[in-house]
Design a protein around this motif. Sequence first.
Motif, PDB file in Angstrom:
ATOM      1  N   MET A 191      32.760  85.385   6.660  1.00  0.00           N
ATOM      2  CA  MET A 191      32.670  84.099   7.365  1.00  0.00           C
ATOM      3  C   MET A 191      31.451  83.273   6.937  1.00  0.00           C
ATOM      4  O   MET A 191      31.589  82.103   6.630  1.00  0.00           O
ATOM      5  CB  MET A 191      32.649  84.343   8.881  1.00  0.00           C
ATOM      6  N   PRO A 192      30.250  83.844   6.937  1.00  0.00           N
ATOM      7  CA  PRO A 192      29.090  83.047   6.512  1.00  0.00           C
ATOM      8  C   PRO A 192      29.283  82.462   5.122  1.00  0.00           C
ATOM      9  O   PRO A 192      28.886  81.340   4.854  1.00  0.00           O
ATOM     10  CB  PRO A 192      27.945  84.048   6.567  1.00  0.00           C
ATOM     11  N   ARG A 193      29.901  83.249   4.215  1.00  0.00           N
ATOM     12  CA  ARG A 193      30.076  82.755   2.850  1.00  0.00           C
ATOM     13  C   ARG A 193      31.006  81.551   2.845  1.00  0.00           C
ATOM     14  O   ARG A 193      30.778  80.576   2.145  1.00  0.00           O
ATOM     15  CB  ARG A 193      30.624  83.864   1.957  1.00  0.00           C
ATOM     16  N   LYS A 194      32.081  81.609   3.652  1.00  0.00           N
ATOM     17  CA  LYS A 194      33.006  80.485   3.714  1.00  0.00           C
ATOM     18  C   LYS A 194      32.328  79.254   4.286  1.00  0.00           C
ATOM     19  O   LYS A 194      32.537  78.137   3.830  1.00  0.00           O
ATOM     20  CB  LYS A 194      34.223  80.852   4.568  1.00  0.00           C
ATOM     21  N   LYS A 195      31.474  79.448   5.287  1.00  0.00           N
ATOM     22  CA  LYS A 195      30.763  78.328   5.877  1.00  0.00           C
ATOM     23  C   LYS A 195      29.828  77.704   4.857  1.00  0.00           C
ATOM     24  O   LYS A 195      29.749  76.481   4.723  1.00  0.00           O
ATOM     25  CB  LYS A 195      29.975  78.795   7.107  1.00  0.00           C
ATOM     26  N   ALA A 196      29.125  78.537   4.121  1.00  0.00           N
ATOM     27  CA  ALA A 196      28.203  78.033   3.098  1.00  0.00           C
ATOM     28  C   ALA A 196      28.961  77.253   2.036  1.00  0.00           C
ATOM     29  O   ALA A 196      28.509  76.221   1.558  1.00  0.00           O
ATOM     30  CB  ALA A 196      27.439  79.188   2.471  1.00  0.00           C
ATOM     31  N   THR A 197      30.134  77.746   1.667  1.00  0.00           N
ATOM     32  CA  THR A 197      30.943  77.050   0.664  1.00  0.00           C
ATOM     33  C   THR A 197      31.405  75.700   1.187  1.00  0.00           C
ATOM     34  O   THR A 197      31.368  74.701   0.469  1.00  0.00           O
ATOM     35  CB  THR A 197      32.166  77.901   0.284  1.00  0.00           C
ATOM     36  N   ALA A 198      31.813  75.667   2.448  1.00  0.00           N
ATOM     37  CA  ALA A 198      32.254  74.404   3.041  1.00  0.00           C
ATOM     38  C   ALA A 198      31.114  73.402   3.081  1.00  0.00           C
ATOM     39  O   ALA A 198      31.293  72.225   2.769  1.00  0.00           O
ATOM     40  CB  ALA A 198      32.800  74.646   4.448  1.00  0.00           C
ATOM     41  N   GLU A 199      29.931  73.851   3.472  1.00  0.00           N
ATOM     42  CA  GLU A 199      28.769  72.969   3.523  1.00  0.00           C
ATOM     43  C   GLU A 199      28.415  72.469   2.133  1.00  0.00           C
ATOM     44  O   GLU A 199      28.045  71.306   1.940  1.00  0.00           O
ATOM     45  CB  GLU A 199      27.578  73.687   4.146  1.00  0.00           C
ATOM     46  N   SER A 200      28.538  73.354   1.132  1.00  0.00           N
ATOM     47  CA  SER A 200      28.256  72.965  -0.242  1.00  0.00           C
ATOM     48  C   SER A 200      29.235  71.900  -0.719  1.00  0.00           C
ATOM     49  O   SER A 200      28.855  70.935  -1.376  1.00  0.00           O
ATOM     50  CB  SER A 200      28.323  74.195  -1.151  1.00  0.00           C
ATOM     51  N   ASN A 201      30.513  72.078  -0.360  1.00  0.00           N
ATOM     52  CA  ASN A 201      31.530  71.100  -0.744  1.00  0.00           C
ATOM     53  C   ASN A 201      31.270  69.752  -0.084  1.00  0.00           C
ATOM     54  O   ASN A 201      31.429  68.698  -0.702  1.00  0.00           O
ATOM     55  CB  ASN A 201      32.924  71.610  -0.380  1.00  0.00           C
ATOM     56  N   ASP A 202      30.873  69.801   1.216  1.00  0.00           N
ATOM     57  CA  ASP A 202      30.552  68.564   1.917  1.00  0.00           C
ATOM     58  C   ASP A 202      29.382  67.845   1.253  1.00  0.00           C
ATOM     59  O   ASP A 202      29.397  66.630   1.088  1.00  0.00           O
ATOM     60  CB  ASP A 202      30.211  68.856   3.379  1.00  0.00           C
ATOM     61  N   ARG A 206      27.306  63.458  -2.087  1.00  0.00           N
ATOM     62  CA  ARG A 206      26.577  62.986  -3.273  1.00  0.00           C
ATOM     63  C   ARG A 206      27.468  62.119  -4.150  1.00  0.00           C
ATOM     64  O   ARG A 206      27.032  61.107  -4.696  1.00  0.00           O
ATOM     65  CB  ARG A 206      26.026  64.167  -4.061  1.00  0.00           C
ATOM     66  N   THR A 207      28.719  62.520  -4.294  1.00  0.00           N
ATOM     67  CA  THR A 207      29.645  61.733  -5.110  1.00  0.00           C
ATOM     68  C   THR A 207      29.899  60.377  -4.478  1.00  0.00           C
ATOM     69  O   THR A 207      29.916  59.348  -5.165  1.00  0.00           O
ATOM     70  CB  THR A 207      30.976  62.485  -5.284  1.00  0.00           C
ATOM     71  N   ARG A 208      30.078  60.371  -3.171  1.00  0.00           N
ATOM     72  CA  ARG A 208      30.288  59.096  -2.480  1.00  0.00           C
ATOM     73  C   ARG A 208      29.084  58.181  -2.654  1.00  0.00           C
ATOM     74  O   ARG A 208      29.239  56.975  -2.899  1.00  0.00           O
ATOM     75  CB  ARG A 208      30.550  59.344  -0.990  1.00  0.00           C
ATOM     76  N   ALA A 209      27.891  58.753  -2.527  1.00  0.00           N
ATOM     77  CA  ALA A 209      26.670  57.964  -2.705  1.00  0.00           C
ATOM     78  C   ALA A 209      26.575  57.428  -4.127  1.00  0.00           C
ATOM     79  O   ALA A 209      26.130  56.296  -4.347  1.00  0.00           O
ATOM     80  CB  ALA A 209      25.446  58.803  -2.363  1.00  0.00           C
ATOM     81  N   ARG A 210      26.986  58.243  -5.096  1.00  0.00           N
ATOM     82  CA  ARG A 210      26.941  57.812  -6.494  1.00  0.00           C
ATOM     83  C   ARG A 210      27.885  56.632  -6.734  1.00  0.00           C
ATOM     84  O   ARG A 210      27.558  55.699  -7.467  1.00  0.00           O
ATOM     85  CB  ARG A 210      27.287  58.984  -7.410  1.00  0.00           C
ATOM     86  N   ILE A 211      29.041  56.683  -6.102  1.00  0.00           N
ATOM     87  CA  ILE A 211      30.000  55.584  -6.222  1.00  0.00           C
ATOM     88  C   ILE A 211      29.420  54.312  -5.598  1.00  0.00           C
ATOM     89  O   ILE A 211      29.503  53.215  -6.175  1.00  0.00           O
ATOM     90  CB  ILE A 211      31.335  55.957  -5.558  1.00  0.00           C
ATOM     91  N   LEU A 212      28.826  54.450  -4.434  1.00  0.00           N
ATOM     92  CA  LEU A 212      28.229  53.287  -3.784  1.00  0.00           C
ATOM     93  C   LEU A 212      27.095  52.702  -4.616  1.00  0.00           C
ATOM     94  O   LEU A 212      26.981  51.478  -4.760  1.00  0.00           O
ATOM     95  CB  LEU A 212      27.717  53.676  -2.391  1.00  0.00           C
ATOM     96  N   ASP A 213      26.250  53.577  -5.157  1.00  0.00           N
ATOM     97  CA  ASP A 213      25.154  53.105  -6.010  1.00  0.00           C
ATOM     98  C   ASP A 213      25.692  52.340  -7.216  1.00  0.00           C
ATOM     99  O   ASP A 213      25.165  51.289  -7.590  1.00  0.00           O
ATOM    100  CB  ASP A 213      24.299  54.279  -6.492  1.00  0.00           C
TER     101      ASP A 213
END
Length: 220
Positions: A1-12, A17-24
């Motif tokens: 479970m912790p690993r899945k949570k960490a992966t989800a947070e990493s994906n978020d 970051r990608t959204r911010a890059r698009i806005l920039d």
Amino acid sequence: MPRKKATAESNDSKSQRTRARILDAAAHTLSVKGYSGTRLTDVAEYAELQAPAIYYYFKSREDLIEEVMFCGISDMRRHLQAELKAQPDDLSPMDRIMVAVESHLRHELELSDYARASIRNARQVPQQLQARQKKEAAAYNRIWRGLINDAVDSGDIRDDLDATMAQALILGALNWTAEWWDPRFSSVDAMVANAQTFVRHGLSPLPQAAKRRAGSPSRN
């Protein structure tokens, strides 16, 4: 479970970051090419993405541009509030206006593509994309109105000026620098210094001798 949570947070985090890059990228493109000249292919190229990827984060070109326009004035408002809050309590009303002049120009000319994009395209973007931007612009103008009113109350502004017109003229001049200023020929420091001198002398009460000369009849 912790690993899945960490992966989800990493994906978020990656998604953010990608959204911010698009806005920039959109802010940069909009500040240079304007509303009519901004293409999603240009934004994607600057963001180093494939153009279709943008639609994962924004429904349309208009949604992306609306977000940039809103962020431009919203960030400028928060920047000015922070600059004013950092000043000593005993700073004179006129000197607080000078802080606002510098804050506006630096944010517009060297700190933020968003501010430059918002200012340069304010009259180009369709009305339906301006609701949030106009609300933030009104909040920004209220800060300036408070600064001007404080200076009027303290006697720092000459009594023959209409305060509302004076504010509009100042902000109009500051905004217009985004159209003509060229960093190859003058620095932002020079621009700030000249603008502060221009605004201070334009607003400050005339010395008594100058008042007498201005009120005396002309000689033919």
